[in-house]
Scaffold this motif. Structure first.
Motif, PDB file in Angstrom:
ATOM      1  N   SER A 104      -6.525  -6.032   2.022  1.00 11.81           N
ATOM      2  CA  SER A 104      -7.533  -5.990   3.024  1.00 11.81           C
ATOM      3  C   SER A 104      -7.324  -7.298   3.614  1.00 11.81           C
ATOM      4  O   SER A 104      -8.123  -7.524   4.919  1.00 11.81           O
ATOM      5  CB  SER A 104      -9.115  -6.153   2.314  1.00 11.81           C
ATOM      6  OG  SER A 104      -9.013  -7.412   1.608  1.00 11.81           O
TER       7      SER A 104
ATOM      8  N   SER B  80      -9.907  -6.386  -8.734  1.00 14.32           N
ATOM      9  CA  SER B  80      -9.846  -6.395  -7.267  1.00 14.32           C
ATOM     10  C   SER B  80      -8.647  -7.070  -6.694  1.00 14.32           C
ATOM     11  O   SER B  80      -8.649  -7.329  -5.193  1.00 14.32           O
ATOM     12  CB  SER B  80     -11.008  -7.088  -6.738  1.00 14.32           C
ATOM     13  OG  SER B  80     -11.148  -8.342  -6.899  1.00 14.32           O
TER      14      SER B  80
ATOM     15  N   GLU C 182      -5.524   0.835  -6.472  1.00 11.53           N
ATOM     16  CA  GLU C 182      -5.375  -0.591  -6.376  1.00 11.53           C
ATOM     17  C   GLU C 182      -5.751  -1.146  -7.681  1.00 11.53           C
ATOM     18  O   GLU C 182      -5.398  -2.154  -8.302  1.00 11.53           O
ATOM     19  CB  GLU C 182      -6.281  -0.981  -5.243  1.00 11.53           C
ATOM     20  CG  GLU C 182      -5.811  -0.640  -3.731  1.00 11.53           C
ATOM     21  CD  GLU C 182      -6.827  -1.119  -2.814  1.00 11.53           C
ATOM     22  OE1 GLU C 182      -7.840  -1.439  -2.963  1.00 11.53           O
ATOM     23  OE2 GLU C 182      -6.324  -1.130  -1.618  1.00 11.53           O
TER      24      GLU C 182
ATOM     25  N   HIS D 154      -6.821  -5.091  -3.851  1.00 14.55           N
ATOM     26  CA  HIS D 154      -7.425  -4.717  -2.933  1.00 14.55           C
ATOM     27  C   HIS D 154      -7.726  -6.107  -1.754  1.00 14.55           C
ATOM     28  O   HIS D 154      -7.648  -5.855  -0.624  1.00 14.55           O
ATOM     29  CB  HIS D 154      -9.018  -4.557  -3.266  1.00 14.55           C
ATOM     30  CG  HIS D 154      -9.918  -4.195  -2.226  1.00 14.55           C
ATOM     31  ND1 HIS D 154      -9.564  -3.138  -1.335  1.00 14.55           N
ATOM     32  CD2 HIS D 154     -10.943  -4.996  -1.783  1.00 14.55           C
ATOM     33  CE1 HIS D 154     -10.622  -3.045  -0.272  1.00 14.55           C
ATOM     34  NE2 HIS D 154     -11.311  -4.346  -0.512  1.00 14.55           N
TER      35      HIS D 154
ATOM     36  N   THR E 267       0.778  -1.116   0.016  1.00 14.63           N
ATOM     37  CA  THR E 267      -0.003   0.139   0.105  1.00 14.63           C
ATOM     38  C   THR E 267       0.872   1.242  -0.084  1.00 14.63           C
ATOM     39  O   THR E 267       0.703   2.168  -0.863  1.00 14.63           O
ATOM     40  CB  THR E 267      -0.992  -0.140   1.188  1.00 14.63           C
ATOM     41  OG1 THR E 267      -1.871  -1.136   0.914  1.00 14.63           O
ATOM     42  CG2 THR E 267      -1.770   1.380   1.353  1.00 14.63           C
TER      43      THR E 267
END
Length: 104
Positions: free
Chosen positions: A40, A33, A21, A36, A11
């Motif tokens: 996450s 995704s 992202e 991400h 990040t």
């Protein structure tokens, strides 16, 4: 060093590069995704993907895990060029940097 460090470091590098992202995921050849899911905590990159991520940021795995000293984008660019030089020219650059360096 733990999984959270890897997520946070990706990040951090992504934000330094000023890329979303979604864009990073697509540029790495994954679904929108992918990054991400790493950020996450749902996934971690494989070793192969980790190496692609390092390439994406133009850093070595060693630089990725160096959490005590981060280099700016300009410093990374200079390092890339220095790595291409022969020993003689590298010494000239090092001598010049030593001469220019003025501690504050």
């Amino acid at each position: 060093m733990d999984e959270q460090f890897i997520r946070d470091r990706i990040t951090e590098l992504r934000l330094q590069k000023d890329v979303t992202e979604r864009k990073m995921s697509i540029e790495l050849g994954h679904s929108t995704s992918y990054i991400h899911s790493i950020a996450s905590g749902r996934a971690l990159p494989s070793m192969t993907e980790f190496l692609y991520i390092c390439d994406y940021f133009n850093i070595t795995p060693m630089e990725f895990f160096n959490d005590t000293e981060h280099t700016s984008a300009q410093q990374q660019r200079a390092i890339q060029y220095i790595r291409l030089l022969n020993d003689y020219d590298t010494k000239l650059i090092a001598d010049m940097l030593e001469r220019l360096y003025r501690p504050e």
